[in-house]
Design an enzyme around this catalytic site. Sequence first.
Site, short mmCIF file in Angstrom:
data_model
loop_
_atom_site.label_atom_id
_atom_site.label_comp_id
_atom_site.label_asym_id
_atom_site.label_seq_id
_atom_site.Cartn_x
_atom_site.Cartn_y
_atom_site.Cartn_z
N LYS A 81 0.82 -1.23 0.00
CA LYS A 81 0.00 0.00 0.00
C LYS A 81 0.85 1.28 0.00
CE LYS A 81 -4.22 -1.76 2.19
NZ LYS A 81 -5.23 -1.51 3.22
N ASP A 117 -10.42 2.81 1.74
CA ASP A 117 -10.65 2.30 3.10
C ASP A 117 -11.52 3.26 3.94
OD1 ASP A 117 -9.39 -0.14 2.92
OD2 ASP A 117 -7.45 0.60 3.64
P1 NAP Z 1 -1.04 -1.75 11.78
O1 NAP Z 1 -0.78 -0.62 10.85
O2 NAP Z 1 0.02 -2.77 12.01
O3 NAP Z 1 -1.45 -1.10 13.21
C1 NAP Z 1 -1.72 -1.95 14.31
C2 NAP Z 1 -2.38 -1.16 15.43
O4 NAP Z 1 -2.76 -2.10 16.43
C3 NAP Z 1 -1.47 -0.16 16.10
O5 NAP Z 1 -2.24 0.91 16.60
C4 NAP Z 1 -0.89 -0.99 17.26
O6 NAP Z 1 -0.44 -0.22 18.35
C5 NAP Z 1 -2.12 -1.75 17.68
N1 NAP Z 1 -1.84 -2.98 18.40
C6 NAP Z 1 -1.33 -4.14 17.90
N2 NAP Z 1 -1.24 -5.05 18.89
C7 NAP Z 1 -1.69 -4.46 20.03
C8 NAP Z 1 -1.85 -4.88 21.36
N3 NAP Z 1 -1.53 -6.13 21.74
N4 NAP Z 1 -2.35 -4.02 22.27
C9 NAP Z 1 -2.69 -2.75 21.90
N5 NAP Z 1 -2.56 -2.28 20.64
C10 NAP Z 1 -2.08 -3.14 19.71
O7 NAP Z 1 -2.34 -2.57 11.34
P2 NAP Z 1 -3.60 -2.04 10.50
O8 NAP Z 1 -3.36 -2.28 9.06
O9 NAP Z 1 -3.95 -0.69 10.98
O10 NAP Z 1 -4.72 -3.10 10.92
C11 NAP Z 1 -5.28 -3.08 12.22
C12 NAP Z 1 -6.51 -3.96 12.30
O11 NAP Z 1 -7.52 -3.45 11.42
C13 NAP Z 1 -6.29 -5.41 11.88
O12 NAP Z 1 -7.06 -6.22 12.71
C14 NAP Z 1 -6.84 -5.46 10.45
O13 NAP Z 1 -7.33 -6.75 10.11
C15 NAP Z 1 -8.00 -4.48 10.57
N6 NAP Z 1 -8.36 -3.90 9.29
C16 NAP Z 1 -9.62 -4.13 8.82
C17 NAP Z 1 -10.02 -3.61 7.62
C18 NAP Z 1 -11.41 -3.89 7.13
O14 NAP Z 1 -11.68 -3.66 5.95
N7 NAP Z 1 -12.30 -4.32 8.00
C19 NAP Z 1 -9.14 -2.82 6.85
C20 NAP Z 1 -7.85 -2.59 7.36
C21 NAP Z 1 -7.48 -3.14 8.58
P3 NAP Z 1 1.12 0.29 18.43
O15 NAP Z 1 1.21 1.51 17.55
O16 NAP Z 1 1.30 0.58 19.87
O17 NAP Z 1 1.97 -0.86 17.94
#
Ligand code: NAP
Length: 300
Positions: A81, A117
């Site tokens: 991305k 998104d």
């Molecule tokens: P990302 O860029 O890796 O960001 C991960 C986020 O989760 C960060 O804020 C991180 O905090 C936090 N995090 C991870 N583990 C944690 C824990 N154990 N305790 C507290 N905070 C935690 O990931 P992303 O792409 O944003 O995706 C995040 C989620 O959204 C995933 O579950 C993904 O499947 C979902 N998602 C869904 C859609 C949809 O269409 N429904 C689209 C995109 C993403 P830190 O900054 O402190 O590491």
Amino acid sequence: MQSNKDTQIAPPLSGSTKVVGVFGYPVAHSLSPAMHNAAFTALGLNYIYVPFPVPPERIGVAIQSLASLGVVGVNLTIPHKELVLPYIDELTQEAKDIQAVNTVHVVDGRLIGDNTDGRGFWEPLREQGFSIAGETAFVLGAGGAARSVVFRLMREGAKVVLVNRTRERAERLAQDVANAGVGEIAVISADDAEAVERALRRSKLFVQTTKVGMRPDIGALPEIPISALHSDLTVYDLVYNPVKTRLLEEAEARGCDTMTGVKMLVYQGAIAFQRWTGVFPPTDVMERAVLKGLNAPKEE
Ligand code: NAP
């Protein structure tokens, strides 16, 4: 329940079949091919959606081949991305805001980079008549998904409160929002339990954008005071596997309206589909294809 729309026969591949797809690495578990192909079939459109496993070091060559191959467009997923940005000819405002592209459309040989998104997140709420203008939205997490959510909410006129485990990341996102001229967002420290609770109690919408609660950790709850969830709050969990997370179960038990991450997944795809074909697809068909894919036994 299956509808007639799900059981129609796909048009046979021919010389005039148009190709779209997804670049990812890995890409084998993507639900997008099933979701888009189900909609092409339901509409009788002569398109096919193909998964392309593109290693990160090949993204430039792969994306620059689209026009030569006559491919109409692609979605981009992990890890492409952001990597794709230098190769795009024109970015939409959303892609510029988020600094990430999830949809490319080839128009007259030029690569248009969009990010669906944020609109995919918002559209299912908007369809229900939900409004957030002037109200508080509490966003947990500051990763890629949070960026698209926060920019969308700001553009809808929300007062955004942002909480993330790593405060610096939340502050960077707040700074990017301010730099984009979209407004100010309030960052609260995750360990300031009282401030977190106060903010949740005055919020109309809570968006959970972290990975907490994703399979296999399906029992996990984000670290927020669950007792602060109130019946005027809509709780939206972006996690879509499982569909109903532990957070959504707790929210329902407290009388909150809820929204699953499957809705965002479907609508971000539907908006890309419309960009490529000019037709807004049947989201019910796409959602059933996603739910079927989530329930299917996984091939390794
Ligand atoms: P990302 O860029 O890796 O960001 C991960 C986020 O989760 C960060 O804020 C991180 O905090 C936090 N995090 C991870 N583990 C944690 C824990 N154990 N305790 C507290 N905070 C935690 O990931 P992303 O792409 O944003 O995706 C995040 C989620 O959204 C995933 O579950 C993904 O499947 C979902 N998602 C869904 C859609 C949809 O269409 N429904 C689209 C995109 C993403 P830190 O900054 O402190 O590491």
